[in-house]
Design a protein around this motif. Sequence first.
Motif, PDB file in Angstrom:
ATOM      1  N   ALA A 127       1.249  -1.389  -0.188  1.00 46.03           N
ATOM      2  CA  ALA A 127      -0.134  -0.186   0.084  1.00 46.03           C
ATOM      3  C   ALA A 127       1.127   0.906  -0.504  1.00 46.03           C
ATOM      4  N   PRO A 128       0.227   2.411  -0.519  1.00 42.61           N
ATOM      5  CA  PRO A 128       1.830   3.797  -1.048  1.00 42.61           C
ATOM      6  C   PRO A 128       1.281   4.521   0.676  1.00 42.61           C
ATOM      7  N   SER A 129       0.178   4.278   1.120  1.00 43.78           N
ATOM      8  CA  SER A 129      -0.578   4.641   2.060  1.00 43.78           C
ATOM      9  C   SER A 129      -1.503   4.090   3.091  1.00 43.78           C
ATOM     10  N   THR A 130      -1.778   5.096   4.301  1.00 40.71           N
ATOM     11  CA  THR A 130      -2.522   4.104   5.517  1.00 40.71           C
ATOM     12  C   THR A 130      -4.230   4.691   4.869  1.00 40.71           C
ATOM     13  N   GLU A 131      -4.652   5.508   3.942  1.00 36.33           N
ATOM     14  CA  GLU A 131      -5.514   5.199   2.915  1.00 36.33           C
ATOM     15  C   GLU A 131      -6.162   4.111   2.598  1.00 36.33           C
ATOM     16  N   THR A 132      -4.929   4.024   1.713  1.00 36.22           N
ATOM     17  CA  THR A 132      -5.087   2.673   0.721  1.00 36.22           C
ATOM     18  C   THR A 132      -4.575   1.472   0.736  1.00 36.22           C
ATOM     19  N   THR A 133      -4.260   1.094   2.341  1.00 37.50           N
ATOM     20  CA  THR A 133      -4.082   0.226   2.928  1.00 37.50           C
ATOM     21  C   THR A 133      -5.249  -1.399   3.165  1.00 37.50           C
ATOM     22  N   ASP A 134      -5.337  -2.407   2.429  1.00 38.01           N
ATOM     23  CA  ASP A 134      -6.683  -3.225   1.972  1.00 38.01           C
ATOM     24  C   ASP A 134      -6.437  -3.250   3.715  1.00 38.01           C
ATOM     25  N   TRP A 135      -7.556  -2.974   4.690  1.00 36.89           N
ATOM     26  CA  TRP A 135      -7.577  -3.440   5.627  1.00 36.89           C
ATOM     27  C   TRP A 135      -8.155  -4.464   5.931  1.00 36.89           C
ATOM     28  N   ASP A 136      -9.588  -4.306   5.254  1.00 40.58           N
ATOM     29  CA  ASP A 136     -10.921  -5.243   5.266  1.00 40.58           C
ATOM     30  C   ASP A 136      -9.821  -6.560   5.148  1.00 40.58           C
ATOM     31  N   GLU A 137      -8.636  -6.654   4.608  1.00 41.15           N
ATOM     32  CA  GLU A 137      -8.006  -8.153   4.167  1.00 41.15           C
ATOM     33  C   GLU A 137      -7.016  -8.530   5.601  1.00 41.15           C
ATOM     34  N   ILE A 138      -6.424  -7.163   6.086  1.00 43.14           N
ATOM     35  CA  ILE A 138      -5.711  -7.491   7.481  1.00 43.14           C
ATOM     36  C   ILE A 138      -5.447  -7.608   8.448  1.00 43.14           C
ATOM     37  N   HIS A 139      -7.472  -7.330   8.573  1.00 44.96           N
ATOM     38  CA  HIS A 139      -8.083  -7.558   9.929  1.00 44.96           C
ATOM     39  C   HIS A 139      -8.596  -9.175   9.666  1.00 44.96           C
ATOM     40  N   ALA A 140      -9.262  -9.433   8.397  1.00 42.46           N
ATOM     41  CA  ALA A 140      -9.760 -11.209   8.353  1.00 42.46           C
ATOM     42  C   ALA A 140      -7.870 -11.622   8.290  1.00 42.46           C
ATOM     43  N   LEU A 141      -6.941 -11.127   7.911  1.00 37.27           N
ATOM     44  CA  LEU A 141      -5.581 -12.459   8.218  1.00 37.27           C
ATOM     45  C   LEU A 141      -5.648 -11.994  10.181  1.00 37.27           C
ATOM     46  N   TYR A 142      -5.595 -11.553  11.495  1.00 43.18           N
ATOM     47  CA  TYR A 142      -5.473 -10.821  12.062  1.00 43.18           C
ATOM     48  C   TYR A 142      -6.234 -11.988  13.156  1.00 43.18           C
ATOM     49  N   THR A 143      -7.610 -12.112  12.040  1.00 46.92           N
ATOM     50  CA  THR A 143      -8.698 -12.842  12.300  1.00 46.92           C
ATOM     51  C   THR A 143      -8.015 -14.726  12.119  1.00 46.92           C
ATOM     52  N   VAL A 144      -7.941 -14.772  11.299  1.00 46.70           N
ATOM     53  CA  VAL A 144      -7.417 -15.680  10.757  1.00 46.70           C
ATOM     54  C   VAL A 144      -6.295 -16.085  11.994  1.00 46.70           C
TER      55      VAL A 144
END
Length: 416
Positions: free
Chosen positions: A297-314
């Motif tokens: 991601a080039p910035s915090t705003e463009t980060t795929d937070w849904d993916e990160i949250h899903a990975l943390y859940t797993v």
Amino acid sequence: MTGPGPAGEGLWRDLAPQTLARLLRTYGSSQFDLCEDAVQEALLDAHVRWATDPPDDPQAWLATTARRRYADRVRSDKRRRDREGRVALLEEPLRHEGVPSDDALLLLELCCHPALSRSAQVALTLRAVAGLTTEQIANAYQLPEATIAQRITRAKRRVAELGGGFTRPGDVAERLAPVLDVLYVMFTEAHHTTRGAPAQNTDLAREAIHLARLLREAAPDSTEVAGLLALMLLTEARHPARVGPHGRLVPLDEQDRSLWDRAMVDEGLALLDHVVPGAEAGPYLLQACIAGVHAHAPSTETTDWDEIHALYTVLEHRTAGRNPMISLNRVVALGMVQGPDDALAALDALEADHPRLGRVDAVRAHLLERAGRADDAAAAYRRAIVATVNVAEQRHLQDRLRALGIPPPDRGTEDP
């Protein structure tokens, strides 16, 4: 050659485990305590003498001095019933075929002997290989120093009881899990030093990456080894942007990503591209994938937070909730996906289950600030400042509190 002090810390960190490994290979793991004491005495000699008379070959000098110190200790140990056996070891050292490619990795494998409990393996290795203090190890595991000190003492006693030669395990997988745990804690301490001064222990981070590379060579088929190495590379790549002027911590969302080490980022991402397809994701590979999402991601705003949250859940499920810091990071990601109110509710539930969990107030303050609750955020920042002993984190929290227009509490950590 550099003498004592910060400029020479990397040299001491490299030489100490190499020298201890040489002594253990020569005299056997049953002499762990004596060998470690001998190395420490030799290091003290080096600190005094090298300042004015540096040797041409520091490793040879230290090894020779340590052997002399070991011999002195054995000859003066008249109270031990096995004194004669130790003297015999001086005259007829243990012999082994071949020379290890890296003594530090060999020492790590010895400390992770399967006869030791997992907690003892990790504590002993962090002390002997990484050179961490009891306080640093206790901080990493959120345990009392006395508990860690007991683990180290019992582990060294057990290694001495095992005796035998200083040899590699027959199968690298035999000790892979504890070795990975040790390297992870080494690297975590490097990036979140106990006292936070400096904010990052660069030498310790470099040594952890070096050992991870050696482990990758020894276990090329392990996706967890690859995952840990990728995680280290992607995390270390941020270092140039993570520490600002005067050692100030710069959070991820404020970092200038153009300062990230592109070579490390590319190496870490390429490693993930190589091992992720078809892999059964373990904890280290999952964490590396999270770091990879940030790296893309080039910035915090463009980060795929849904993916990160899903990975943390797993990841939370994969570790059966044993690591509350993973849950804390999932709460942060939840706040980016669903907003601060849902994250604050989840944080309350997490704190109820783990009332002594560190950094809870820092996360709470961040979420309250995002929710527009400035007074509540200020109170949480004050609690977080008082609770942390990490100087770099204290200063960062103080800066956040000042940004709200409120002076921080007086803890003696203010800049002059």
